[in-house]
Design a protein around this motif. Structure first.
Motif, short mmCIF file in Angstrom:
data_model
loop_
_atom_site.label_atom_id
_atom_site.label_comp_id
_atom_site.label_asym_id
_atom_site.label_seq_id
_atom_site.Cartn_x
_atom_site.Cartn_y
_atom_site.Cartn_z
N UNK A 74 16.09 39.34 106.58
CA UNK A 74 17.12 38.35 106.26
C UNK A 74 16.52 37.23 105.41
N UNK A 75 15.34 36.78 105.77
CA UNK A 75 14.66 35.73 105.00
C UNK A 75 14.33 36.22 103.59
N UNK A 76 13.87 37.45 103.51
CA UNK A 76 13.57 38.04 102.20
C UNK A 76 14.83 38.09 101.33
N UNK A 77 15.94 38.53 101.91
CA UNK A 77 17.19 38.61 101.15
C UNK A 77 17.68 37.22 100.74
N UNK A 78 17.52 36.25 101.63
CA UNK A 78 17.89 34.87 101.28
C UNK A 78 17.07 34.36 100.11
N UNK A 79 15.78 34.67 100.12
CA UNK A 79 14.92 34.22 99.01
C UNK A 79 15.31 34.90 97.70
N UNK A 80 15.73 36.16 97.78
CA UNK A 80 16.18 36.86 96.57
C UNK A 80 17.47 36.25 96.04
N UNK A 81 18.34 35.84 96.93
CA UNK A 81 19.60 35.21 96.52
C UNK A 81 19.35 33.85 95.86
N UNK A 82 18.33 33.14 96.33
CA UNK A 82 18.02 31.81 95.79
C UNK A 82 17.15 31.86 94.54
N UNK A 83 16.60 33.02 94.25
CA UNK A 83 15.72 33.17 93.08
C UNK A 83 16.53 32.94 91.81
#
Length: 184
Positions: free
Chosen positions: A80-89
């Motif tokens: 979930x954290x990884x996906x959040x970081x991808x969304x914020x990239x």
């Protein structure tokens, strides 16, 4: 001079005792862990995961299942954290890609919630529900993967694929442990 040698010997003896006790604690009783992991599809992953948790050496089968569910929860949370970081990239500017990532984030959040419910079920000794919640958590990544398949222009990220497989394997292990409570 003699008293300093005696003091040195006592310190060395104490050091060896502490090291020996620490090694015993770190190695723990692995018999139940090995027996448990032999009943799973992924023995090495099972054993290394259980062995890495210091509470596993004193755990009963339900405790081992809880440890594996905890490992799965850590994977779901990390993903979930990884996906959040991808969304914020800022480099991620494709709206279709962001939409799919957001839906994947939701699915991994649901997986974490299912695993949390499984922990409670295990604590309450409601094993059929615990199994069901782990099975649901295992299935959520499939929805994410299918979203990428439905959008042929999008590439399923290798990192997400790696995490998906890890969660599925960890859930398989937890389900096997829960399913086999009757042979202990």
């Amino acid at each position: 001079m003699a008293s300093s040698k005696i003091l040195l010997y006592h310190l060395l003896l104490l050091l060896f005792l502490v090291i020996g006790e620490t090694r015993l604690y770190a190695n723990g009783d692995t018999k139940l862990m090995k027996k448990t992991c032999r009943h799973t599809k992924y023995y090495d992953l099972c054993f290394s995961s259980l062995k890495s948790d210091p509470t596993s050496s004193n755990a009963d089968p339900r405790g081992l299942a809880m440890i594996m569910v905890g490992v799965a929860m850590a994977n779901a949370t990390s993903t979930s954290s990884y996906l959040s970081s991808q969304l914020l990239d800022p480099a991620t500017n494709d709206t279709s890609y962001k939409r799919v990532l957001k839906e994947c984030l939701d699915k991994y959040t649901y997986a974490g919630e299912s695993l949390q419910a499984s922990v409670q079920d295990l604590a309450d000794q409601v094993y059929d529900y615990a199994y069901m919640h782990v099975a649901a958590a295992k299935d959520y990544p499939n929805v994410c993967h299918n979203l990428f398949k439905e959008n042929p222009d999008l590439v399923y990220p290798p990192e997400l694929s790696r995490r998906e497989n890890a969660l599925k394997h960890i859930c398989d292990i937890a389900m096997a442990i829960i399913d086999d409570f009757n042979w202990y």
